[in-house]
Write a protein that holds these residues in place. Structure first.
Motif, PDB file in Angstrom:
ATOM      1  N   SER A   9       0.847  -1.188   0.000  1.00 34.87           N
ATOM      2  CA  SER A   9       0.000   0.000   0.000  1.00 34.87           C
ATOM      3  C   SER A   9       0.882   1.237   0.000  1.00 34.87           C
ATOM      4  N   MET A  10       0.675   2.095  -0.974  1.00 31.64           N
ATOM      5  CA  MET A  10       1.472   3.314  -1.046  1.00 31.64           C
ATOM      6  C   MET A  10       0.784   4.450  -0.291  1.00 31.64           C
ATOM      7  N   SER A  11      -0.506   4.602  -0.493  1.00 28.81           N
ATOM      8  CA  SER A  11      -1.230   5.726   0.120  1.00 28.81           C
ATOM      9  C   SER A  11      -2.071   5.295   1.318  1.00 28.81           C
ATOM     10  N   GLY A  12      -2.061   4.012   1.645  1.00 32.17           N
ATOM     11  CA  GLY A  12      -2.833   3.511   2.775  1.00 32.17           C
ATOM     12  C   GLY A  12      -4.170   2.921   2.390  1.00 32.17           C
ATOM     13  N   ASN A  13      -4.591   3.046   1.135  1.00 32.45           N
ATOM     14  CA  ASN A  13      -5.901   2.552   0.718  1.00 32.45           C
ATOM     15  C   ASN A  13      -6.008   1.028   0.832  1.00 32.45           C
ATOM     16  N   THR A  14      -5.023   0.333   0.296  1.00 25.29           N
ATOM     17  CA  THR A  14      -5.063  -1.132   0.340  1.00 25.29           C
ATOM     18  C   THR A  14      -4.868  -1.627   1.769  1.00 25.29           C
ATOM     19  N   GLU A  15      -4.071  -0.922   2.543  1.00 23.10           N
ATOM     20  CA  GLU A  15      -3.904  -1.283   3.956  1.00 23.10           C
ATOM     21  C   GLU A  15      -5.227  -1.119   4.714  1.00 23.10           C
ATOM     22  N   ASP A  16      -5.975  -0.066   4.402  1.00 27.96           N
ATOM     23  CA  ASP A  16      -7.291   0.115   5.030  1.00 27.96           C
ATOM     24  C   ASP A  16      -8.212  -1.054   4.703  1.00 27.96           C
ATOM     25  N   MET A  17      -8.180  -1.495   3.456  1.00 28.57           N
ATOM     26  CA  MET A  17      -8.984  -2.653   3.060  1.00 28.57           C
ATOM     27  C   MET A  17      -8.553  -3.889   3.844  1.00 28.57           C
ATOM     28  N   ALA A  18      -7.247  -4.102   3.947  1.00 28.59           N
ATOM     29  CA  ALA A  18      -6.712  -5.258   4.671  1.00 28.59           C
ATOM     30  C   ALA A  18      -7.162  -5.251   6.128  1.00 28.59           C
ATOM     31  N   ASN A  19      -7.164  -4.079   6.735  1.00 27.61           N
ATOM     32  CA  ASN A  19      -7.598  -3.975   8.135  1.00 27.61           C
ATOM     33  C   ASN A  19      -9.062  -4.348   8.310  1.00 27.61           C
ATOM     34  N   ILE A  20      -9.898  -3.975   7.362  1.00 26.66           N
ATOM     35  CA  ILE A  20     -11.319  -4.353   7.439  1.00 26.66           C
ATOM     36  C   ILE A  20     -11.468  -5.867   7.313  1.00 26.66           C
ATOM     37  N   LEU A  21     -10.750  -6.461   6.368  1.00 32.30           N
ATOM     38  CA  LEU A  21     -10.794  -7.918   6.211  1.00 32.30           C
ATOM     39  C   LEU A  21     -10.355  -8.601   7.503  1.00 32.30           C
ATOM     40  N   LYS A  22      -9.275  -8.099   8.077  1.00 35.36           N
ATOM     41  CA  LYS A  22      -8.755  -8.668   9.316  1.00 35.36           C
ATOM     42  C   LYS A  22      -9.776  -8.600  10.443  1.00 35.36           C
ATOM     43  N   GLU A  23     -10.432  -7.459  10.601  1.00 31.81           N
ATOM     44  CA  GLU A  23     -11.441  -7.300  11.656  1.00 31.81           C
ATOM     45  C   GLU A  23     -12.550  -8.334  11.526  1.00 31.81           C
ATOM     46  N   VAL A  24     -13.029  -8.548  10.315  1.00 32.66           N
ATOM     47  CA  VAL A  24     -14.108  -9.512  10.087  1.00 32.66           C
ATOM     48  C   VAL A  24     -13.648 -10.922  10.445  1.00 32.66           C
ATOM     49  N   LEU A  25     -12.467 -11.306   9.975  1.00 30.64           N
ATOM     50  CA  LEU A  25     -11.987 -12.659  10.229  1.00 30.64           C
ATOM     51  C   LEU A  25     -11.678 -12.897  11.706  1.00 30.64           C
ATOM     52  N   LEU A  26     -11.141 -11.882  12.366  1.00 32.59           N
ATOM     53  CA  LEU A  26     -10.915 -12.010  13.814  1.00 32.59           C
ATOM     54  C   LEU A  26     -12.240 -12.193  14.550  1.00 32.59           C
ATOM     55  N   ALA A  27     -13.260 -11.458  14.135  1.00 36.66           N
ATOM     56  CA  ALA A  27     -14.577 -11.584  14.762  1.00 36.66           C
ATOM     57  C   ALA A  27     -15.174 -12.976  14.548  1.00 36.66           C
ATOM     58  N   LYS A  28     -14.742 -13.647  13.482  1.00 38.88           N
ATOM     59  CA  LYS A  28     -15.202 -15.013  13.190  1.00 38.88           C
ATOM     60  C   LYS A  28     -14.392 -16.056  13.949  1.00 38.88           C
ATOM     61  N   GLY A  29     -13.385 -15.602  14.692  1.00 42.92           N
ATOM     62  CA  GLY A  29     -12.584 -16.528  15.478  1.00 42.92           C
ATOM     63  C   GLY A  29     -11.338 -17.045  14.795  1.00 42.92           C
ATOM     64  N   TRP A  30     -11.003 -16.501  13.655  1.00 46.31           N
ATOM     65  CA  TRP A  30      -9.797 -16.921  12.961  1.00 46.31           C
ATOM     66  C   TRP A  30      -8.566 -16.322  13.603  1.00 46.31           C
ATOM     67  N   ASP A  31      -7.474 -17.030  13.489  1.00 45.70           N
ATOM     68  CA  ASP A  31      -6.156 -16.531  13.865  1.00 45.70           C
ATOM     69  C   ASP A  31      -5.622 -15.821  12.623  1.00 45.70           C
ATOM     70  N   VAL A  32      -5.450 -14.501  12.699  1.00 42.96           N
ATOM     71  CA  VAL A  32      -5.094 -13.707  11.515  1.00 42.96           C
ATOM     72  C   VAL A  32      -3.793 -12.951  11.756  1.00 42.96           C
ATOM     73  N   GLU A  33      -2.894 -13.086  10.797  1.00 43.99           N
ATOM     74  CA  GLU A  33      -1.675 -12.281  10.784  1.00 43.99           C
ATOM     75  C   GLU A  33      -1.716 -11.416   9.533  1.00 43.99           C
ATOM     76  N   MET A  34      -1.158 -10.225   9.646  1.00 47.62           N
ATOM     77  CA  MET A  34      -1.159  -9.302   8.524  1.00 47.62           C
ATOM     78  C   MET A  34       0.196  -8.619   8.450  1.00 47.62           C
TER      79      MET A  34
END
Length: 156
Positions: A9-34
């Motif tokens: 991510s150069m401007s933070g846009n793709t990182e913002d997307m990654a953080n949203i994905l991570k939040e959802v998967l963590l809420a589902k009980g997954w072990d997530v590394e980013m």
């Protein structure tokens, strides 16, 4: 389940997307590394049930150099059966909107990965409620796909 979300991510846009994905998967009980793709050893992805790759599109539809290096190193690995999903940000002002996502999908499929049949492509960053919901729905869809792969029924 264990998931890895790798992105550039150069401007933070793709990182913002990654953080949203991570939040959802963590809420589902997954072990997530980013982590950023240029900061990890490529072999690390072999330890996960599902890997997500995200990148912005550079220039006229190219992978950013940080992702190019990572994907070149992937050629040294056996990826048969690895489950992957791809996402990225782009700008419709450029000729090939989010083409880096398509490049990643193709490269992973050629290496034998089982690639999720949907991608997430976002105009710039996920700042509206609709954009955030689109990212969340993508993560939910990958979650359901992985449950089906494991023969597990969704439990709310």
């Amino acid at each position: 389940m264990k998931a890895f979300i790798g992105y550039v991510s150069m401007s933070g846009n793709t990182e913002d997307m990654a953080n949203i994905l991570k939040e959802v998967l963590l809420a589902k009980g997954w072990d997530v590394e980013m982590d950023c793709l240029d900061a990890i050893e490529v072999e690390r992805i072999l330890a996960y049930d599902c890997v997500f790759f995200g990148a912005y599109t550079w220039g006229d539809g190219d992978l950013p150099y940080e992702a190019e290096d990572f994907f070149e190193e992937l050629n040294e690995l056996e990826l048969e059966g690895i489950h992957a999903a791809c996402f990225g940000s782009g700008d419709h002002d450029y000729p090939k909107f989010c083409a880096a996502v398509d490049i990643m999908v193709e490269a992973l499929a050629e290496k034998g990965c089982v690639v999720f049949n949907q991608t997430l492509k976002m105009e710039l960053n996920p700042e509206t409620d609709e954009d955030v919901a689109e990212c969340q729905q993508f993560a939910e869809a990958v979650y359901e796909w992985m449950l089906a792969k494991e023969g597990i029924k969704h439990v709310s």
